[in-house]
Design an enzyme around this catalytic site. Structure first.
Site, mmCIF file in Angstrom:
data_model
loop_
_atom_site.group_PDB
_atom_site.id
_atom_site.type_symbol
_atom_site.label_atom_id
_atom_site.label_comp_id
_atom_site.label_asym_id
_atom_site.label_seq_id
_atom_site.Cartn_x
_atom_site.Cartn_y
_atom_site.Cartn_z
ATOM 1 N N GLU A 291 36.215 47.061 44.402
ATOM 2 C CA GLU A 291 36.979 47.468 45.586
ATOM 3 C C GLU A 291 36.062 47.577 46.810
ATOM 4 O OE1 GLU A 291 40.306 48.097 46.255
ATOM 5 O OE2 GLU A 291 40.686 47.241 44.276
ATOM 6 N N CYS B 47 41.105 42.373 32.957
ATOM 7 C CA CYS B 47 41.436 43.143 34.170
ATOM 8 C C CYS B 47 41.269 42.172 35.323
ATOM 9 C CB CYS B 47 40.471 44.319 34.319
ATOM 10 S SG CYS B 47 40.548 45.118 35.940
ATOM 11 N N HIS C 56 40.503 42.505 38.319
ATOM 12 C CA HIS C 56 39.350 42.697 39.204
ATOM 13 C C HIS C 56 38.121 41.902 38.728
ATOM 14 C CE1 HIS C 56 41.534 46.175 40.854
ATOM 15 N NE2 HIS C 56 40.614 46.258 41.796
ATOM 16 N N CYS D 103 48.142 42.545 37.406
ATOM 17 C CA CYS D 103 47.366 43.703 36.976
ATOM 18 C C CYS D 103 47.653 43.911 35.488
ATOM 19 C CB CYS D 103 47.831 44.909 37.790
ATOM 20 S SG CYS D 103 47.084 46.464 37.315
ATOM 21 N N ASP E 174 48.938 44.650 42.596
ATOM 22 C CA ASP E 174 47.856 45.173 41.751
ATOM 23 C C ASP E 174 47.504 46.572 42.277
ATOM 24 O OD1 ASP E 174 45.612 45.047 39.861
ATOM 25 O OD2 ASP E 174 44.327 44.871 41.617
ATOM 26 N N SER E 175 46.681 47.282 41.523
ATOM 27 C CA SER E 175 46.210 48.582 41.989
ATOM 28 C C SER E 175 45.309 48.451 43.217
ATOM 29 C CB SER E 175 45.405 49.261 40.878
ATOM 30 O OG SER E 175 44.273 48.459 40.569
HETATM 31 N N1 DGL Z 1 43.235 45.106 38.208
HETATM 32 C C1 DGL Z 1 43.754 45.944 37.237
HETATM 33 C C2 DGL Z 1 43.940 45.341 35.882
HETATM 34 O O1 DGL Z 1 44.124 44.154 35.794
HETATM 35 C C3 DGL Z 1 43.676 47.426 37.349
HETATM 36 C C4 DGL Z 1 42.353 48.066 37.472
HETATM 37 C C5 DGL Z 1 42.488 49.549 37.742
HETATM 38 O O2 DGL Z 1 43.092 49.903 38.749
HETATM 39 O O3 DGL Z 1 41.996 50.337 36.928
HETATM 40 O O4 DGL Z 1 43.947 46.010 34.885
#
Ligand code: DGL
Length: 273
Positions: A154, A186, A188, A75, A12-13
């Site tokens: 984060e 997302c 996150h 992600c 993931d990011s």
């Molecule tokens: N967790 C990510 C997603 O599912 C990326 C969030 C990001 O880095 O902008 O889209």
């Protein structure tokens, strides 16, 4: 040759994919996992598709070097920008990606109005357009990109006034439109489900796709004879392209499992040292 005791690769990011890792550990407690969090580049959401594709390719090569037996693109943004490309480029590898859970939302909604929270890149991608086309007929979708929310998560700010304000900005107008379902598009965002639930109340369903993604990983491993049958408790290694100490400090808020955090450095946009 791919072996059943090789690790599952997940990326993931940043910390978002840990919401998927959590479900993987619950459903497959004997699997080793190598997780890559690209904190050096987070957030991915406002970046170009090409750049996200390059990062995803670099991370995939890194996970292949670690002998990953399957790769979970945990992600939505990277899936939108790169999943198709990764499948075409690394034809030997199986990938499991994410797409906003419009399908279950459309099946369950009573009001026919659904909120979707995801990043700008996810909404722009062909994957989202295809999900809406396939499953969104007859349903009104209200979209929001929640600017700043990924960065709050984060930092481990899961329940602070700023995080609440971002979510209220997204959700209150949707509630006025009479939504009864919210899709977390997302990875996150499942970490702020308690806050989302406080804002939307108990009559609105919140959909976290992580358990179904983990189920799909298990199904594919089972089908390929690749489930780890050693009976040994899993080992989780997390690589970050950001600051190891920051990741270590937020980890207890996000994951119940013990994990070793290591540093990884980008050489350029497509290669990790
Ligand atoms: N967790 C990510 C997603 O599912 C990326 C969030 C990001 O880095 O902008 O889209």
């Amino acid at each position: 040759m791919t072996k059943s005791n090789n690790p599952i690769g997940v990326f993931d990011s940043g910390v978002g994919g840990l919401s998927v890792l959590r479900s993987i550990c619950e459903q497959m407690p004997n699997e080793d996992v190598i997780y890559f969090g690209d904190q050096g580049h987070v957030p991915y959401g406002p970046r170009s598709m090409k750049q996200i594709q390059d990062f995803s390719e670099g991370i995939t090569r890194f996970l292949l070097e670690q002998n990953a037996k399957i790769i979970v693109v945990a992600c939505n943004t990277a899936s939108a920008a790169a999943l198709k490309y990764l499948r075409e480029t690394f034809t030997e590898m199986q990938f499991v990606g994410m797409e906003p859970a419009v399908k279950p939302a459309a099946e369950k909604t009573q009001t026919g109005k659904v909120g979707v929270l995801a990043t700008p890149a996810t909404f722009q991608g062909a994957l989202y357009a295809s999900v809406v086309e396939r499953f969104g007929a007859g349903v009104e979708l209200f979209q929001h990109t929640c600017p700043g929310l990924v960065s709050q998560i984060e930092l481990g700010e899961l329940d602070t006034p700023k995080t609440r304000a971002i979510l209220e900005d997204a959700l209150l107008p949707m509630l006025e439109k009479n939504i009864d379902t919210v899709v977390l598009g997302c990875t996150h965002y499942p970490f702020v489900i308690p806050l989302v639930e406080q804002i939307v109340g108990e009559n609105v369903r919140v959909i976290d796709p992580a358990p179904s993604v983990a189920k799909q990983v298990k199904r594919l491993l089972e089908a390929g004879g690749l489930l780890n049958s050693s009976g040994v408790k899993s080992r989780i290694q997390i690589y970050t392209s950001g600051d190891v100490k920051v990741v270590e400090s937020v980890l207890p808020k996000l994951l119940n499992e013990a994990a070793l955090v290591k540093s990884a450095t980008w050489k350029n946009d497509r290669e990790i040292l």
